[in-house]
Motif scaffolding. Structure first.
Motif, PDB file in Angstrom:
ATOM      1  N   ILE A  31       2.145  -4.516   6.364  1.00 54.19           N
ATOM      2  CA  ILE A  31       1.545  -3.879   6.074  1.00 54.19           C
ATOM      3  C   ILE A  31       1.817  -4.078   4.004  1.00 54.19           C
ATOM      4  O   ILE A  31       2.550  -3.958   3.542  1.00 54.19           O
ATOM      5  CB  ILE A  31       1.553  -2.306   5.911  1.00 54.19           C
ATOM      6  N   THR A  32       0.743  -4.623   3.466  1.00 46.58           N
ATOM      7  CA  THR A  32       1.507  -3.687   1.824  1.00 46.58           C
ATOM      8  C   THR A  32       0.319  -3.720   0.849  1.00 46.58           C
ATOM      9  O   THR A  32      -0.717  -3.730   1.469  1.00 46.58           O
ATOM     10  CB  THR A  32       1.747  -5.538   1.084  1.00 46.58           C
ATOM     11  N   GLY A  33       0.705  -2.840   0.440  1.00 42.14           N
ATOM     12  CA  GLY A  33      -1.121  -2.079  -0.602  1.00 42.14           C
ATOM     13  C   GLY A  33      -0.471  -1.359  -1.859  1.00 42.14           C
ATOM     14  O   GLY A  33       0.288  -1.203  -1.927  1.00 42.14           O
ATOM     15  N   ILE A  34      -1.666  -0.806  -3.029  1.00 40.19           N
ATOM     16  CA  ILE A  34      -0.984  -0.236  -3.288  1.00 40.19           C
ATOM     17  C   ILE A  34      -1.760   1.283  -3.413  1.00 40.19           C
ATOM     18  O   ILE A  34      -3.265   1.480  -3.292  1.00 40.19           O
ATOM     19  CB  ILE A  34      -2.173  -0.828  -4.801  1.00 40.19           C
ATOM     20  N   ALA A  35      -1.100   1.883  -3.306  1.00 42.96           N
ATOM     21  CA  ALA A  35      -1.589   3.256  -2.798  1.00 42.96           C
ATOM     22  C   ALA A  35      -1.345   4.595  -3.936  1.00 42.96           C
ATOM     23  O   ALA A  35      -1.714   5.521  -3.680  1.00 42.96           O
ATOM     24  CB  ALA A  35      -0.678   4.250  -1.674  1.00 42.96           C
ATOM     25  N   GLY A  36      -1.265   3.832  -5.076  1.00 41.05           N
ATOM     26  CA  GLY A  36      -1.077   4.910  -5.833  1.00 41.05           C
ATOM     27  C   GLY A  36      -0.779   5.718  -6.172  1.00 41.05           C
ATOM     28  O   GLY A  36       0.706   6.302  -5.725  1.00 41.05           O
ATOM     29  N   GLU A  82      -9.028  -5.840 -10.654  1.00 40.55           N
ATOM     30  CA  GLU A  82      -9.216  -6.448  -9.514  1.00 40.55           C
ATOM     31  C   GLU A  82      -9.039  -5.900  -8.292  1.00 40.55           C
ATOM     32  O   GLU A  82      -9.329  -6.570  -6.779  1.00 40.55           O
ATOM     33  CB  GLU A  82      -8.131  -8.165  -9.354  1.00 40.55           C
ATOM     34  N   LYS A  83      -7.330  -5.859  -8.330  1.00 36.11           N
ATOM     35  CA  LYS A  83      -7.266  -4.700  -6.570  1.00 36.11           C
ATOM     36  C   LYS A  83      -6.302  -3.512  -7.476  1.00 36.11           C
ATOM     37  O   LYS A  83      -5.785  -2.969  -7.916  1.00 36.11           O
ATOM     38  CB  LYS A  83      -5.308  -5.533  -7.119  1.00 36.11           C
ATOM     39  N   PRO A  84      -7.457  -2.452  -6.754  1.00 39.25           N
ATOM     40  CA  PRO A  84      -8.137  -0.848  -7.186  1.00 39.25           C
ATOM     41  C   PRO A  84      -6.733  -0.344  -6.787  1.00 39.25           C
ATOM     42  O   PRO A  84      -6.471  -1.146  -5.468  1.00 39.25           O
ATOM     43  CB  PRO A  84      -9.703  -1.142  -7.367  1.00 39.25           C
ATOM     44  N   VAL A  85      -6.331   0.633  -7.112  1.00 38.46           N
ATOM     45  CA  VAL A  85      -5.787   1.537  -5.888  1.00 38.46           C
ATOM     46  C   VAL A  85      -6.763   1.673  -4.331  1.00 38.46           C
ATOM     47  O   VAL A  85      -7.701   2.179  -4.421  1.00 38.46           O
ATOM     48  CB  VAL A  85      -5.966   2.979  -6.399  1.00 38.46           C
ATOM     49  N   GLY A  86      -5.038   1.083  -3.519  1.00 32.49           N
ATOM     50  CA  GLY A  86      -6.704   1.696  -2.094  1.00 32.49           C
ATOM     51  C   GLY A  86      -6.665   0.201  -1.854  1.00 32.49           C
ATOM     52  O   GLY A  86      -6.507  -0.328  -0.483  1.00 32.49           O
ATOM     53  N   PRO A  99     -10.012   4.963   0.790  1.00 30.39           N
ATOM     54  CA  PRO A  99     -10.710   5.844  -0.631  1.00 30.39           C
ATOM     55  C   PRO A  99      -9.580   6.395  -0.102  1.00 30.39           C
ATOM     56  O   PRO A  99      -8.807   6.857   0.801  1.00 30.39           O
ATOM     57  CB  PRO A  99     -11.662   6.936   0.732  1.00 30.39           C
ATOM     58  N   GLY A 100      -9.115   7.630  -0.877  1.00 32.70           N
ATOM     59  CA  GLY A 100      -8.197   8.766  -0.939  1.00 32.70           C
ATOM     60  C   GLY A 100      -7.384   8.707  -2.056  1.00 32.70           C
ATOM     61  O   GLY A 100      -7.127   8.039  -2.567  1.00 32.70           O
ATOM     62  N   ASP A 101      -6.631   9.987  -1.656  1.00 32.39           N
ATOM     63  CA  ASP A 101      -5.266   9.653  -2.478  1.00 32.39           C
ATOM     64  C   ASP A 101      -3.724   8.955  -2.149  1.00 32.39           C
ATOM     65  O   ASP A 101      -4.291   8.864  -0.783  1.00 32.39           O
ATOM     66  CB  ASP A 101      -5.094  11.432  -3.443  1.00 32.39           C
ATOM     67  N   ARG A 102      -2.913   9.063  -2.713  1.00 32.83           N
ATOM     68  CA  ARG A 102      -1.702   8.501  -2.410  1.00 32.83           C
ATOM     69  C   ARG A 102      -1.528   8.322  -0.591  1.00 32.83           C
ATOM     70  O   ARG A 102      -1.516   7.939   0.210  1.00 32.83           O
ATOM     71  CB  ARG A 102      -0.549   8.547  -3.030  1.00 32.83           C
ATOM     72  N   THR A 117       9.183   7.790   0.214  1.00 33.32           N
ATOM     73  CA  THR A 117       7.914   6.676  -0.468  1.00 33.32           C
ATOM     74  C   THR A 117       6.555   7.626  -0.996  1.00 33.32           C
ATOM     75  O   THR A 117       6.014   7.233  -0.771  1.00 33.32           O
ATOM     76  CB  THR A 117       7.854   5.835  -0.024  1.00 33.32           C
ATOM     77  N   ALA A 118       6.124   8.811   0.005  1.00 33.28           N
ATOM     78  CA  ALA A 118       5.372  10.097  -0.331  1.00 33.28           C
ATOM     79  C   ALA A 118       5.514  10.450  -2.124  1.00 33.28           C
ATOM     80  O   ALA A 118       4.426  10.428  -2.471  1.00 33.28           O
ATOM     81  CB  ALA A 118       5.647  11.302   0.145  1.00 33.28           C
ATOM     82  N   ILE A 119       6.227   9.612  -2.113  1.00 34.17           N
ATOM     83  CA  ILE A 119       6.681  10.350  -4.085  1.00 34.17           C
ATOM     84  C   ILE A 119       6.785   9.320  -4.720  1.00 34.17           C
ATOM     85  O   ILE A 119       6.893   8.056  -4.740  1.00 34.17           O
ATOM     86  CB  ILE A 119       7.660  10.884  -4.503  1.00 34.17           C
TER      87      ILE A 119
END
Lengths: 435, 435
Positions: A360-365, A372-376, A396-399, B298-300
Motif C-alpha cells: 500500500i502506498t498513498g497520500i493520507a493527508g 493530479e494526486k489529491p489526498v486520498g 474519502p475521509g480524514d487521515r 504514523t497516525a500523527i
C-alpha cells in the motif's frame, strides 16, 4: 413483545455527562440483551453523584424488572455505585475473603504489591451474587429484591463489562427467566466491501416489500456497507430464523461478488482462513498505512499460521533499501504510483520469502496532495507467487479514515484474487498460481 | 454547582435502545453545553413510544430547567416527538405556511416532487420558536412553559443536530440566560502512563480536600490513567482557570515522572516532538504488536520528519533474516526474552539506519502462555544510538488490550529515555548519546 422481561440500562460517570466519553457500553448491553429476548425500555446516564445514582436506580426499578448499571465500581474516591445500591436494597457491604485472596493473587501474578486502597473492591453487598470478572479487579454483582426485581452492577471498563455481560449476566438472567421465554429480536448482518451504500440500496430495492415483517437497514462504515436484516419479535424464533435465512440468500445473490462475510466477520480473518486453506503465507509492505495492515492481520489469533511479517517503508529511502524499489521508479513516477506499489509487493515477497504480498502506498493527508494526486489517492497491490494485481483508489475521509479504508482495500484485493484466480493449494511448501 | 442552568438530554429512537446505533448525539450536546456553562445533570434514552417519550420529557422538566430532545421528528409513522411534547405543553400543532414553502422549495431544488407525507414536517406547536435547519427537512423547535422551563426538539440525524446545536440552540439558550451568563464548566486532564490507577489515587489522596470546589476524577484506559480536574461552575472563568492551573501543578509534582501530557495529547506525538527537537529518527521492530506501534507513530500528521519505517518480524525466521537475531539467542532464550528484544532493536537500527529504535516481543494470547511466561508477558527495548534499555511487563487484558498496552509501553520507554538520558541534539545528521 409482551411477555418480554423489561430492562433499564444505567451508565454512571461524569465523563459521560460531560461528553468526554461516548457511551458504547449502553449500546453493547442493549444489543446483547435484545438478542436474547429481553426488552430494554429505557437508558439513563447520571454522574458520579450518590443521590443521582440512587434516584436513577430507584426509578429504573419502577420502570423495569431488571436494572443493569455500569461504572463507579473502581477503588477511587469517585466510585459510589456499590455502596449506594447496597443502601437502596437495605443491606450493607461485607468483605468477601475469597475475593480478597483472588485480588491479592492477581496483583502477585503481575509482580506488584496490592495497594490497600484495593481492599474495598473485595467488599460485597450482603446477599448479592458475585459475578466473577477475570479481566479486572472489580467483580460484577447481582442484587435481587423481595418482589423479584433485580439490579446488576458491572464495571465501566468496556473490556470487562463485555466479558461479564456475555459470560455471567446473560446466563444469570436467562436462568432467572426460567421457562417463559419471549420471542427474541433476531438479526443477521451481511458484510460487503468495494460497493457504495447507494449502489447497495439500489441493488436490493426490489426486495424490500417482500421481506416484511423483516426490516433491512444499511450501515456504511470504513470496512464497507453492512446490511442488517431484523426480525422484531413478531415471529417465533424458528420462523424468524428461516425467514432471515431466506432473505440473506436472496441478498447475497444480488450483491454476490461484494459479500465477504456476515455478522462480526473481519475481512482480515476471511483472508487468513483462505490463506490457511491454501497453505499460503503472506507479508505486507506498508507506506501510508504505517503498520495498520499488519496490525489488522495480527489482530486475529492464530495468524502466525500464515502471516510472516512485513516492512513498513515509510521513507523513500527504506522503500529502496529494504524493498528494492528502484531510485528511477521513484523519480519518474513518484512514491504514490502503480510502478512503485508493484516493486514494493515484489520486494516484500522477495525479502520475506512469503508466497503472497500486499503493498500500500498513498497520500493520507492532511498535507501532501496535488491536483493530479489529491489526498486520498492510494495504490494497492497484491501478489500471489508471480501474479501481481494493482488498483488505484481516491478514498474519502480524514487521515484516519483514509488509512483504515486503504488497509481494507488491500485486504479486499487479495481476497478477490484468492477467490477468482485459480489458486493451487500448496502441498508441503510449494505451490503455484495457474494464470 | 448552583448558578449553572441545568439540562437533561433525551435521545429518542428504537435503534438506540436496541444498541444498533451508538448514541454520539448525547455526547456532542453534553460537551458543547458544558463548555458554555450549562450543567447536564442526566441523560435518558427512550424508544419510539409516545407514552415513554411523554414520561421522559415530563420527568426531565422536573429535574432540569432545560430539556433537549433529539430524534423522532421525521415524516414517518414512528416519529412522535413533536405531537407528544405539544400535548404535554398544552398546545397543538398548526401548519406553518412559510416552513411549508421552504420545504417544497428544498425538494424542487433537488429536482424531486415532495411527497405529501412531508407536509407534517411544516407543522409547529403553537407558540414554539422555530430553529431553522438548512441541512434537513425538520426544523428545531423550542417550547417554553409559563414557569420558564423549556424543551428543545432537534432531529436525530447527527449532521443536522450538530449544526442546529451550534448555530441555533446555544445562541438561543445564552440569550435566554440574558446577561446573567453562567460560569462555564471547565476542565483539564493530566495524562499519565506506567502507573496503576490505585497508585495514582494514593499519591494524590492528600490533595483532594484542598482542591474543593474542584473535583478530581480518575480515568484508566489502555494508554494509562488520566486525571481530570473539573470546575463545575461555582467559580468564575478566571478564578476557575487559575485554580485548575494551581491544582495541575501540584498533581504534576506528585506524579512527576509519569505525566506525559494533558488533554488530548498522544504519547506518540509527545515522543515525535522530542525526536524532532533533537533531530533524531526512529524505526520500529514489532513482533506481537504486528504493526500497531508503527500505526500509532504514523497516525500523527508530519511523522515522516522522524519516523523512517520498521520491520514486522512476526515469525522467528524473519527475526533472523531481517533483524539479524541469532538462532542461538532464539533457541536459548525463546522469542519473548530480553536477549531477543535487544537484538531486535539493534537489528532495526542497523537495517534502517535510524538513530533510535523501539522493539517489542511478547505473548498477546489467547494461546501461547506458560507458567514461566504467561499471556501478557512482553519485553520492550529502546535504543538511542549505542545505548539500549529494556523492560519486562506482564500486561493485563485480552489480546487487543495487551497489544495496545505493549505499544504504549514501547513509546513510554523511549519517551523516558529521551527525557532522562543526556541526549545530544543532532546537528545535520550526526548526534550521540552521552552515557
Amino acid at each position: 413483545m409482551s411477555g418480554a422481561h423489561t430492562v433499564e440500562v444505567i451508565t454512571i460517570g461524569d465523563e459521560l455527562l460531560l461528553g468526554h466519553t461516548i457511551d458504547t457500553n449502553a449500546a453493547f448491553i442493549s444489543r446483547e440483551l435484545a438478542s436474547q429476548g429481553f426488552r430494554v425500555v429505557a437508558r439513563t446516564t447520571v454522574g458520579d453523584v450518590p443521590s443521582a445514582i440512587r434516584d436513577a436506580v430507584a426509578a429504573g426499578l419502577e420502570r423495569a424488572e431488571i436494572v443493569i448499571c455500569t461504572g463507579g465500581l473502581g477503588p477511587t474516591q469517585d466510585d459510589f455505585t456499590k455502596s449506594v445500591v447496597a443502601e437502596l436494597f437495605g443491606t450493607e457491604l461485607e468483605l468477601d475473603a475469597q475475593l480478597l485472596e483472588q485480588l491479592r493473587e492477581r496483583f502477585r501474578r503481575r509482580g506488584i504489591t496490592m495497594a490497600e486502597r484495593n481492599v474495598c473492591q473485595a467488599e460485597v453487598p450482603k446477599g448479592a451474587t458475585v459475578l466473577p470478572n477475570p479481566r479486572g479487579t472489580a467483580p460484577g454483582l447481582a442484587l435481587t429484591r423481595a418482589d423479584g426485581r433485580c439490579c446488576i452492577l458491572l464495571p465501566g471498563v468496556p473490556q470487562e463489562m463485555r466479558g461479564l455481560t456475555m459470560e455471567q449476566v446473560l446466563p444469570f438472567l436467562l436462568q432467572r427467566a426460567s421457562g417463559i421465554k419471549p420471542h427474541p429480536i433476531q438479526y443477521h448482518t451481511i458484510r460487503t466491501t468495494g460497493i457504495a451504500e447507494s449502489a447497495v440500496a439500489e441493488q436490493v430495492a426490489g426486495l424490500l416489500r417482500a421481506l416484511e415483517p423483516l426490516t433491512l437497514a444499511f450501515l456504511p462504515g470504513f470496512a464497507g456497507t453492512d446490511l442488517r436484516i431484523t426480525s422484531w419479535g413478531e415471529l417465533d424464533e424458528v420462523t424468524a430464523d428461516s425467514a432471515i435465512n431466506a432473505a440473506a440468500i436472496k441478498i447475497r445473490e444480488l450483491l454476490d461478488a461484494h459479500v465477504y462475510g456476515s455478522n462480526d466477520d473481519d475481512l482480515a480473518k476471511v483472508v487468513g482462513d483462505l490463506l490457511r486453506q491454501h497453505r499460503l503465507t503472506v507479508a505486507v509492505a506498508e507506506s501510508c498505512t504505517g503498520g495498520l495492515l499488519g496490525k489488522r492481520l495480527t489482530a486475529i489469533p492464530g495468524s502466525s499460521d500464515y502471516f510472516v511479517g512485513g516492512i513498513i517503508s515509510y521513507s523513500d529511502r527504506l522503500k529502496q533499501q529494504l524493498l528494492g524499489v528502484r531510485a528511477e521508479t521513484l523519480r519518474e513516477h513518484g512514491a504514490v504510483s502503480e510502478a512503485v506499489v508493484q516493486e514494493m509487493v515484489r520486494g516484500v515477497q522477495q525479502s520475506t520469502g512469503a508466497d503472497c504480498g500486499i503493498a500500500i502506498t498513498g497520500i493520507a493527508g492532511p498535507g501532501g496532495g496535488s491536483a493530479e494526486k489529491p489526498v486520498g489517492t492510494v495504490w494497492v497491490a497484491c501478489a500471489i507467487d508471480d501474479a501481481v494485481r494493482t488498483r488505484r483508489f481516491v478514498l474519502p475521509g480524514d487521515r484516519e479514515e483514509i488509512r483504515e479504508r486503504a488497509a481494507q482495500a488491500g485486504l479486499a484485493l487479495l481476497w478477490k484474487t484468492l477467490l477468482t484466480e485459480n489458486v493451487i493449494t500448496k502441498s508441503a511448501s510449494t505451490a503455484s498460481l495457474v494464470q
